[in-house]
Design a protein around this motif. Structure first.
Motif, short mmCIF file in Angstrom:
data_model
loop_
_atom_site.label_atom_id
_atom_site.label_comp_id
_atom_site.label_asym_id
_atom_site.label_seq_id
_atom_site.Cartn_x
_atom_site.Cartn_y
_atom_site.Cartn_z
N LEU A 88 -11.99 -21.80 1.38
CA LEU A 88 -10.96 -22.81 1.52
C LEU A 88 -11.49 -24.04 2.26
O LEU A 88 -12.45 -23.95 3.01
CB LEU A 88 -9.77 -22.24 2.30
CG LEU A 88 -9.01 -21.07 1.67
CD1 LEU A 88 -7.95 -20.56 2.63
CD2 LEU A 88 -8.40 -21.46 0.35
N ASP A 132 -8.05 -29.39 3.01
CA ASP A 132 -7.08 -29.87 2.03
C ASP A 132 -6.31 -28.74 1.38
O ASP A 132 -5.15 -28.90 0.99
CB ASP A 132 -7.78 -30.70 0.94
CG ASP A 132 -8.20 -32.07 1.44
OD1 ASP A 132 -7.73 -32.47 2.52
OD2 ASP A 132 -9.01 -32.73 0.76
N ASP A 133 -6.94 -27.57 1.25
CA ASP A 133 -6.27 -26.44 0.61
C ASP A 133 -5.09 -25.93 1.42
O ASP A 133 -4.22 -25.23 0.89
CB ASP A 133 -7.26 -25.29 0.38
CG ASP A 133 -8.34 -25.65 -0.62
OD1 ASP A 133 -8.03 -26.35 -1.59
OD2 ASP A 133 -9.50 -25.23 -0.41
N THR A 134 -5.07 -26.23 2.70
CA THR A 134 -3.95 -25.78 3.54
C THR A 134 -3.01 -26.92 3.91
O THR A 134 -1.99 -26.68 4.57
CB THR A 134 -4.48 -25.13 4.85
OG1 THR A 134 -5.20 -26.10 5.61
CG2 THR A 134 -5.38 -23.94 4.54
N ARG A 176 -2.14 -27.42 -3.63
CA ARG A 176 -3.28 -26.55 -3.37
C ARG A 176 -2.90 -25.42 -2.42
O ARG A 176 -3.37 -24.29 -2.55
CB ARG A 176 -4.43 -27.39 -2.81
CG ARG A 176 -4.98 -28.35 -3.86
CD ARG A 176 -5.89 -29.39 -3.28
NE ARG A 176 -7.15 -28.86 -2.81
CZ ARG A 176 -8.20 -29.62 -2.50
NH1 ARG A 176 -8.12 -30.94 -2.64
NH2 ARG A 176 -9.32 -29.08 -2.06
N TYR A 177 -2.03 -25.72 -1.46
CA TYR A 177 -1.52 -24.71 -0.55
C TYR A 177 -0.80 -23.60 -1.32
O TYR A 177 -1.04 -22.40 -1.10
CB TYR A 177 -0.58 -25.37 0.46
CG TYR A 177 0.12 -24.41 1.41
CD1 TYR A 177 -0.42 -24.13 2.66
CD2 TYR A 177 1.34 -23.81 1.06
CE1 TYR A 177 0.24 -23.26 3.54
CE2 TYR A 177 1.99 -22.95 1.93
CZ TYR A 177 1.43 -22.69 3.16
OH TYR A 177 2.07 -21.83 4.03
N ALA A 236 -3.29 -21.50 -3.30
CA ALA A 236 -4.03 -20.59 -2.43
C ALA A 236 -3.14 -19.43 -2.00
O ALA A 236 -3.56 -18.27 -1.99
CB ALA A 236 -4.57 -21.34 -1.21
#
Length: 257
Positions: free
Chosen positions: A109, A112-114, A119-120, A123
């Motif tokens: 991760l 930006d993924d969180t 994207r959050y 994931a």
């Protein structure tokens, strides 16, 4: 009470730091410690708990594999070390968990993924599906592509974000010390704090920085992680990770915060 946070949790996130996972002298995996940690994970899975691991160590392992020198690395060297080391790290988890009958899944991760909603959600969906399928996700920051501007830089806060993402009940941060102290534990009069009910300005002022070249966190990032996790309703434990079987030690009443 601290043991119950772990034993009664339906879903647990465990963060492992590089200083625990790797042998500083050789740059290789600390095999005895790692095998005991895997037994801890297998025991939690055997009693029906979901387990997600957030593990550092790719750069440290890759440094040794590529023969890079000690000390600070250039960005491109760190990214190269991460690329080489992540293979070693994932393979170690895969083989060790397989011996206990569990499937390992690697998830990398970035910040930006969180923080970006789409994207959050992607994931979260992936991690939730992996847990439903009985896998043990092993997560690390994607150091191969992340730059200073778009990265966490430590896995304490990443672990807290993951804990909130999957609605974990307990986050365990394995550390160099057995919890929070108002001053460095080596100082005379530094008293261990067994419980922190709220992260106040006074608590934040107690934080120090990272303690080794392999560590990027320190107590400061652990307190920041606590603000994230506890704010989302996830209990958090800071425990000494140096003992063999650190999760078993927590269950047996080891001193933690």
């Amino acid at each position: 009470m601290n043991a119950e946070r772990l034993t009664k949790a339906k879903r647990v996130v465990v963060k492992i730091g590089s200083a625990l996972l790797t042998d500083r002298a050789t740059g290789t995996l600390s095999r005895a410690w790692f095998d005991a940690m895997i037994e801890d994970i297998a025991r939690l899975r055997a009693r029906g708990q979901d387990v997600v691991v957030v593990s550092s160590g790719a750069i440290a392992l890759g440094r040794g594999a590529l023969g890079l020198p000690k000390g600070a690395l250039k960005l491109e060297e760190s990214q190269a070390a991460a690329a080489a080391g992540q293979i070693h790290l994932a393979h170690a988890f895969q083989e060790a968990l397989k011996r206990h009958g569990h499937t390992c899944a690697q998830v990398l991760l970035t910040l930006d993924d969180t923080e970006q909603r789409r994207r959050y959600l992607n994931a979260r969906s992936t991690l939730t599906t992996l847990l439903k399928l009985g896998a043990v996700p092993v997560i690390n920051e994607n150091d191969t592509i992340a730059t200073t501007e778009i990265r966490y830089g430590d896995n304490d806060r990443l672990a807290a974000r993951v804990a909130t993402m999957i609605s974990a009940d307990c986050l365990v941060l394995l550390s160099d010390v057995d919890g929070l102290y108002p001053a460095p534990p080596s100082q005379a009069g530094a008293k261990h704090l067994p419980e922190v009910k709220a992260v106040t300005a006074e608590i934040e002022a107690m934080a120090g920085d990272a303690g080794s070249e392999f560590s990027k966190g320190g107590m400061k990032t652990k307190i920041e992680a606590a603000k994230i996790a506890v704010g989302a309703g996830c209990q958090m434990v800071i425990a000494d990770g140096h003992v063999l079987g650190p999760l078993k030690a927590i269950e047996d009443g080891a001193r933690v915060t």
